[in-house]
Design an enzyme around this catalytic site. Structure first.
Site, mmCIF file in Angstrom:
data_model
loop_
_atom_site.group_PDB
_atom_site.id
_atom_site.type_symbol
_atom_site.label_atom_id
_atom_site.label_comp_id
_atom_site.label_asym_id
_atom_site.label_seq_id
_atom_site.Cartn_x
_atom_site.Cartn_y
_atom_site.Cartn_z
ATOM 1 N N ASP A 474 -42.532 121.177 65.889
ATOM 2 C CA ASP A 474 -43.222 119.911 66.176
ATOM 3 C C ASP A 474 -42.262 118.821 66.637
ATOM 4 O O ASP A 474 -42.681 117.875 67.303
ATOM 5 C CB ASP A 474 -44.110 119.449 65.012
ATOM 6 C CG ASP A 474 -43.357 119.196 63.734
ATOM 7 O OD1 ASP A 474 -42.223 119.668 63.596
ATOM 8 O OD2 ASP A 474 -43.916 118.522 62.838
HETATM 9 C C1 LAN Z 1 -38.208 118.020 56.881
HETATM 10 C C2 LAN Z 1 -38.194 116.792 57.674
HETATM 11 C C3 LAN Z 1 -39.022 116.805 58.891
HETATM 12 C C4 LAN Z 1 -40.247 117.674 58.783
HETATM 13 C C5 LAN Z 1 -41.297 117.410 59.871
HETATM 14 C C6 LAN Z 1 -40.751 117.513 61.284
HETATM 15 C C7 LAN Z 1 -41.849 115.989 59.713
HETATM 16 C C8 LAN Z 1 -42.446 118.387 59.677
HETATM 17 O O1 LAN Z 1 -43.491 118.111 60.555
HETATM 18 C C9 LAN Z 1 -41.953 119.808 59.683
HETATM 19 C C10 LAN Z 1 -40.963 120.044 58.557
HETATM 20 C C11 LAN Z 1 -39.736 119.113 58.593
HETATM 21 C C12 LAN Z 1 -38.802 119.597 59.674
HETATM 22 C C13 LAN Z 1 -38.949 119.127 57.299
HETATM 23 C C14 LAN Z 1 -38.876 120.374 56.494
HETATM 24 C C15 LAN Z 1 -38.270 120.251 55.081
HETATM 25 C C16 LAN Z 1 -37.081 119.308 55.035
HETATM 26 C C17 LAN Z 1 -36.030 119.849 55.958
HETATM 27 C C18 LAN Z 1 -37.579 117.933 55.513
HETATM 28 C C19 LAN Z 1 -38.660 117.316 54.650
HETATM 29 C C20 LAN Z 1 -36.351 117.089 55.285
HETATM 30 C C21 LAN Z 1 -35.751 117.634 53.962
HETATM 31 C C22 LAN Z 1 -36.460 118.970 53.663
HETATM 32 C C23 LAN Z 1 -35.492 119.990 53.026
HETATM 33 C C24 LAN Z 1 -36.210 121.259 52.687
HETATM 34 C C25 LAN Z 1 -34.872 119.360 51.779
HETATM 35 C C26 LAN Z 1 -34.029 120.261 50.945
HETATM 36 C C27 LAN Z 1 -34.812 120.849 49.851
HETATM 37 C C28 LAN Z 1 -35.048 122.160 49.723
HETATM 38 C C29 LAN Z 1 -36.217 122.621 48.964
HETATM 39 C C30 LAN Z 1 -34.172 123.188 50.336
#
Ligand code: LAN
Length: 746
Positions: A474
């Site tokens: 996305d």
């Molecule tokens: C994110 C940030 C962005 C987010 C969007 C693009 C908004 C979403 O539409 C798809 C998923 C995504 C890319 C996403 C996935 C999970 C992330 C990377 C995070 C929320 C930022 C931090 C998180 C990550 C998993 C944090 C570390 C924790 C763990 C459980 C490993």
């Protein structure tokens, strides 16, 4: 006006091609020399920081990113002075607010074109980094340590514990990890806050009830015994790749976290006992540490931390893998370790040592230190990137949930500003944001991408920077939509040429799942039952990459836009993809007309995405038109049912964790903006409803053109919240701009 505290000015954000580094009194803008003065901080300066970074959590636990914003505003005096031609009264009022809002926001844009911002929220990230720094004997400079202490103290709850995230109630995970962190940072064990925290830990069943990720960190610190940790079965990395449960099929975040964890587990990495560790054991366990029956603690869990129950299948599997530890074959283990280390090195190299996220960033550092030593090149490269994750706000220094949300925010901001022609009054802003979008599109594969299971990424956009470089479906869609909007505005020389646009489209197509939806970083690679092996008690749905409403809607929207701009490009394929995507979205709609949001709070977020996609598809020959109209009508009915008396909407993070709409006491500008955007795009006929929402947005705007930071807006894995500091500007601007567009056409 902002009440800027003197101590804030000692911290300055340096940026370069999206990279963020906070520096203490930097002597130049050279990002590589940001540590020059951080160790030499004087006692007086420390006292100043302690005064100026006091933060009262009881009012609102969300900081307002004031340190960054105050300095950006001070640095960018050039106020926009242009005026629109005289407009009808109503439009003038909106235009004035918009100009003020965009003008303010434009001043926060960094020279490289992106919008920096606080991306904190989770409280289990900084402790991981501090564990890495302690184990490897690589302390942070004094100035940083001081700021981290302030942050941790500022976020202690009234009951003396800490939550999973800044708005959450106290948990064992949060409390023990912040406790240990404060001790690593040199706080005395008799400090009042720590005494009280120890009471909290005792009163809630003791340290052994910490969830598995906490058990992991404590084991590496020798504050817990590895025998009390369920085996991570490192040999699974040697499984044949065709197996449906091969770890290459996990959601990339789980894969990249359990990979270095398995390394630490296989090596049973732990710091040697020393005075500090022995004292900590004493503080945390009294004199019971030596007598604890460790294997019995493997599944011990404090009730406050229990979000996802471990499945019986997993428990059976643990029985097997834990037993295997007693007989494990050293040759196989060695082979598994060698493979894991190779994979860790590849991830480090592919991301220039940023890594995919904050958790594997910290754990990879530990592995690389263990494998090569603290003087080794790769370890030093790791340490240099620790700072990319740190952020300073008025509540102290935190670890961000990623190395930033650079591309994501920039793409949204660009689209928000260009929603109407009024955005054309800001050509420099758009030219700069376009430069960043251009810079951030991924232009090459890594040589090891296929070997290490990476989805092809040429033409994709990442969430943060190209250096992080993990492509997201996305984010690619948002990058593409922002590119198309910018090209259509005529404000730039379109350097993102047709070939690159086609590459982006091809990658979006390559990301579509069989269920018609789109997931995050990769295709769904394994069946849903794999979720039964989720070993984390604190997160849900982390084992595979699922299709989500928001991700799907973003991709459908971008493809619909491509159909308009490039009608001849892969016409049939794109039509099919959109149709399947819409079907997926329609299927996700709840009986009450809403959609559940997985990546922001919450129903108002996903409902906005879904309705935006469905509305855009209207009149283009997808399905029977009435299906689309019924769906968006139902969504509108849902939204009007949730409108508050003051005209706004407000949700709390509990919508995400409890999966039911949880109304906030007060309206929230971000939720209100999503609701207003939704009603307008769905062509909702009762103007009073929309006017009331718009009025709320206007009434909440500050004199400078900003909006105040309200509740937390982001989420991941249902149970952990994350700050999106830019949303409070982007979405009100977007909503007002759409409204402006409508009224000038009336
Ligand atoms: C994110 C940030 C962005 C987010 C969007 C693009 C908004 C979403 O539409 C798809 C998923 C995504 C890319 C996403 C996935 C999970 C992330 C990377 C995070 C929320 C930022 C931090 C998180 C990550 C998993 C944090 C570390 C924790 C763990 C459980 C490993």
């Amino acid at each position: 006006m902002l009440n800027v505290k003197p101590g804030w000015k000692n911290w300055q954000l340096l940026t370069e091609k999206g990279r963020h580094i906070w520096a203490f009194k930097p002597s130049s803008n050279n990002i590589n020399h940001h540590l020059q003065n951080a160790e030499a901080i004087s006692d007086q300066e420390i006292a100043q920081l302690q005064e100026d970074f006091l933060f009262d959590k009881s009012n609102n636990p969300n900081s307002g990113d004031k340190v960054f914003r105050a300095s950006a505003i001070a640095a960018n005096f050039d106020e926009f002075t242009g005026r629109l031609p005289r407009l009808p009264f109503k439009a003038q009022k909106i235009a004035d607010s918009l100009i003020k809002g965009i003008n303010y926001y434009a001043r926060l844009q960094s020279d490289d074109g992106h919008w920096p911002g606080d991306y904190g929220g989770p409280l289990f990230l900084l402790p991981g980094l501090l564990v890495a720094s302690y184990i490897s004997g690589t302390p942070f400079p004094k100035a940083h340590q001081e700021m981290m202490k302030l942050y941790l103290f500022n976020h202690q709850n009234k009951d003396a514990g800490w939550g999973m995230h800044i708005e959450g109630e106290s948990t064992m995970f949060g409390t023990v990890m912040q406790y240990v962190s404060l001790r690593i940072l040199g706080v005395d064990k008799n400090h009042e806050a720590l005494l009280k925290a120890r009471d909290w830990i005792q009163n809630n069943g003791g340290v052994t009830g910490i969830p598995s990720w906490g058990k992991f960190y404590l084991s590496t610190l020798n504050l817990y015994d590895w025998q009390g940790f369920n085996s991570l079965f490192p040999e699974m990395w040697l499984f044949p790749k065709w197996l449906p449960f091969h770890p290459s099929r996990y959601w990339c975040h789980s894969r990249m976290v359990y990979l270095p964890m398995a390394y630490c587990y296989a090596q049973r990495i732990k710091v040697p006992e020393n005075e500090f560790i022995l004292s900590l054991r004493d503080e945390l366990y009294g004199d019971t540490f030596a007598t604890i029956d460790w294997p019995k603690q493997r599944n011990a869990l404090c009730p406050n931390d229990n979000y996802t129950k471990l499945s019986p299948v997993l428990k059976w599997m643990n029985l097997f893998t834990n037993s295997y530890e007693k007989v494990s074959c050293s040759w196989l283990r060695k082979k598994a370790l060698a493979y894991i280390l190779r994979y860790l090195n590849a991830e480090d190299a592919q991301t220039d040592y940023i890594d995919i996220g904050p958790v594997n960033k910290a754990i990879n550092s530990i592995c690389i230190w263990h494998a090569y030593g603290s003087e080794s090149e790769p370890f030093k490269k790791h340490v240099a990137r620790w700072y990319d994750y740190l952020w300073v706000a008025e509540d102290g220094m935190k670890m961000n949930g990623y190395n930033g949300s650079q591309l994501w925010d920039t793409a949204f901001a660009t689209r928000a500003i260009l929603e109407s022609d009024l955005g054309k009054l800001f050509p420099e802003t758009i030219q700069k944001s376009y430069r960043f979008i251009d810079l951030s599109q991924i232009k090459a594969e890594h040589s090891t991408h296929a070997e290490f299971f990476r989805h092809p990424m040429i033409g994709c956009w990442p969430f943060s920077t190209t250096e992080n470089g993990w492509p997201v479906a996305d984010c690619t869609a948002e990058g593409l939509s922002a590119t198309l909007a910018t090209h259509a505005s005529g404000l730039v020389n379109p350097v993102i040429d047709e070939q690159r646009i086609e590459q982006a489209v091809d990658s979006i197509l390559s990301y579509q799942n069989k269920d018609g939806g789109w997931a995050t970083y990769e295709l769904t690679r394994a069946p849903k039952w794999l979720e039964k092996l989720n070993p984390s008690e604190v997160f849900a749905d982390i084992m595979i990459d699922y299709s989500w409403t928001e991700c799907t809607a973003a991709c459908v929207i971008a493809l619909l836009e491509i159909q308009e701009a490039y009608p001849d490009y892969k016409t049939n394929l794109i039509h099919q993809a959109i149709k399947a995507g819409l079907q997926f979205i329609l299927k996700q709609q709840k009986a009450d007309g809403s959609w559940y949001g997985a990546w922001a709070v919450c129903f108002t977020y996903a409902t906005w995405f879904a309705v935006e996609a469905i509305s855009k598809a209207k009149g283009k020959g997808y399905f029977n038109e009435s299906i689309l109209i019924d769906s968006t009508n139902k969504a509108c009915v849902f939204l009007i049912g949730k409108q508050k008396a003051d005209g706004g909407w407000g949700e709390t993070f509990e919508s995400c964790s409890k999966l039911v709409y949880s109304e906030a006491e007060t309206s929230q500008v971000v939720n209100t903006a999503w609701a207003v955007l939704t009603l307008m795009v769905a062509d909702f006929k009762d103007n009073n409803v929309i006017d009331a929402g718009v009025n709320l947005l206007l009434s909440r705007q500050t004199d400078t053109g900003d909006w105040l930071q309200e509740k937390i807006s982001g989420v991941f894995n249902y149970n952990c919240m994350i700050t999106y500091a830019n949303y409070r500007n982007i979405f009100p601007i977007w909503a007002l701009n759409r409204y402006y567009n409508q009224i000038i056409q009336e």
